[in-house]
Design a protein around this motif. Sequence first.
Motif, mmCIF file in Angstrom:
data_model
loop_
_atom_site.group_PDB
_atom_site.id
_atom_site.type_symbol
_atom_site.label_atom_id
_atom_site.label_comp_id
_atom_site.label_asym_id
_atom_site.label_seq_id
_atom_site.Cartn_x
_atom_site.Cartn_y
_atom_site.Cartn_z
ATOM 1 N N MET A 203 64.482 1.958 18.116
ATOM 2 C CA MET A 203 64.892 0.614 17.703
ATOM 3 C C MET A 203 66.063 0.060 18.519
ATOM 4 O O MET A 203 66.025 -1.113 18.928
ATOM 5 C CB MET A 203 65.228 0.615 16.209
ATOM 6 C CG MET A 203 64.029 0.806 15.298
ATOM 7 S SD MET A 203 62.810 -0.512 15.461
ATOM 8 C CE MET A 203 63.647 -1.842 14.610
ATOM 9 N N GLY A 207 65.878 -3.290 20.681
ATOM 10 C CA GLY A 207 66.809 -4.399 20.505
ATOM 11 C C GLY A 207 67.471 -4.823 21.805
ATOM 12 O O GLY A 207 67.609 -6.019 22.086
ATOM 13 N N LEU A 224 71.685 -8.941 17.013
ATOM 14 C CA LEU A 224 70.423 -8.226 17.182
ATOM 15 C C LEU A 224 70.656 -6.744 17.443
ATOM 16 O O LEU A 224 69.965 -5.876 16.886
ATOM 17 C CB LEU A 224 69.625 -8.852 18.333
ATOM 18 C CG LEU A 224 68.312 -8.157 18.702
ATOM 19 C CD1 LEU A 224 67.353 -8.134 17.527
ATOM 20 C CD2 LEU A 224 67.666 -8.828 19.908
ATOM 21 N N ALA A 228 69.479 -3.581 15.106
ATOM 22 C CA ALA A 228 68.632 -2.508 15.648
ATOM 23 C C ALA A 228 69.242 -1.130 15.463
ATOM 24 O O ALA A 228 68.509 -0.134 15.407
ATOM 25 C CB ALA A 228 68.369 -2.773 17.133
ATOM 26 N N SER A 355 62.878 -13.361 18.403
ATOM 27 C CA SER A 355 63.511 -12.052 18.526
ATOM 28 C C SER A 355 63.514 -11.311 17.191
ATOM 29 O O SER A 355 63.331 -10.079 17.151
ATOM 30 C CB SER A 355 64.938 -12.201 19.052
ATOM 31 O OG SER A 355 65.698 -13.069 18.227
ATOM 32 N N ILE A 359 61.635 -7.630 16.775
ATOM 33 C CA ILE A 359 62.355 -6.409 16.412
ATOM 34 C C ILE A 359 61.787 -5.795 15.135
ATOM 35 O O ILE A 359 61.746 -4.566 14.984
ATOM 36 C CB ILE A 359 63.873 -6.699 16.255
ATOM 37 C CG1 ILE A 359 64.661 -5.401 16.145
ATOM 38 C CG2 ILE A 359 64.137 -7.574 15.051
ATOM 39 C CD1 ILE A 359 64.661 -4.550 17.365
#
Length: 483
Positions: A203, A207, A224, A228, A355, A359
């Motif tokens: 993750m 990100g 972000l 993440a 985004s 994600i």
Amino acid sequence: MEEYQGNFRKTKCPVVLLTKLLSTLIIYITTTIQTSQAQPNYNFPPYNVSEKSLEPRYVKMYDKIQVELNITCNHFSGNVGKIYMVSHDESVVKVQQEPVDIICYHEKINIVSFMIKGEFLGKTKVKLKFFGKSNNKLDEKDLDLKVIVKNRRLTNIFIIIVASFMIILNFGFGCKIEINVIKEILKKPIPPLIGILCQFILMPILGLTISQAFQMNNDIGFGLLVLATSPGGGGSNVWTLMLGGDLNLSLCMTLFSKIAALFMMPLWLYAVSRLYISETASVPYKHIAMGLLALLVPCLCGVVLRKWKPRVAEFIEKIIKPVAVIFVIFVITMGSITNVYIYLMWARKWYIVPSALLITYLGYALGYAFARITKQGHTRSLTIAIETGIQDTGVAIVLLQGTFNEPGGDIAAALPMTAALFTPFPLMILLTILHIHICWKNGKCERFGGPKNQKDNSVDIDSLQQNEKSLPLNTTQLSSFNV
């Protein structure tokens, strides 16, 4: 000062002496502050200007404030000049007042004010322009302004209700926990380790890739990154229950994820946060620890109740899924109402929604694919995918609001909040498909979320056994059942 010292010598009581000393200091400090505030900030031949309001100035979204200036007249000759106020960014702040004439007749000090309206979250400047009697420009000055969220009370109520729901749900999960299964998972913790790898390796890399692809080298890009690197959220346990995943594995993964976050979040933020911000981000260890307690304590209480009062625990098991449905509906509806400003940010920052979708939804897909590659079954792979895609947005928001002052924290938190709003939709679609499949297979829907439970099946088996006992069977017939 000599007069005060003479009075102190005459006073013998220490209490009276201390009181007089404190009063003297207070008077001195107050006089000093008033004198310093009365000093003009801008000196011109026809007039002097001093700011009545102190910086920094805050205005709430859609609210209006007045910026007041004290005008000290040096010449009493009528109109001695003008003051203009101009906003640098009218999408953030609008000036609602026309230019002000400075009139000096008899009063030495006048007060002029400009009306300012907050349009949207952000920081900007308003420029004060000073002109003389013949419209000649004397000077100009920039004032910093910040527009902040209007009402946090509704947001705080929403957070309290969500936390209460999670405690109740975790208590219900504890009533469903199977201790033997938990022990087997802990003996061979391969699925939880796969989940941690997805959570804190896959993750964060995802990100970083998304933020760089959208060129988000700002506070929203940092939001972000924080999302993440956050641990798995409590909503993953709810959706695992509703979609028929492995609840025992989900609870273990959530626990391991929050423990690992105490080490992995600081590591990632130290390594890459400088790509986005110059501030030092502080990990909310207290918030993560509170999340651990909110998970462990109710679950342990549920386990104890299952041992102590099995019938009560069975009743709670029956109602926990409807409570989970109510929780999901509440989060989606109230989460949308309490964060209205996010919708306006979507129009201003077009990359927030794409985004956030990437994600979250790629987290689901890649988590499931990685679990299948490592030869995990469908049920465990589904659980790992849900745990990977659902992040603890509460941890992300607390970190961002602690790192930035208002309104920077709210702006950076727009992406985690957007991800939280879109997180349930693919899971809701999957739940609908699963429900239709079960209805199609069984001919009718006995329950929401699945077929008859094991308790109903056990009743049917008992009735069949009773029917078998009522049948007369001889030894030849009995021997025919042996293999």
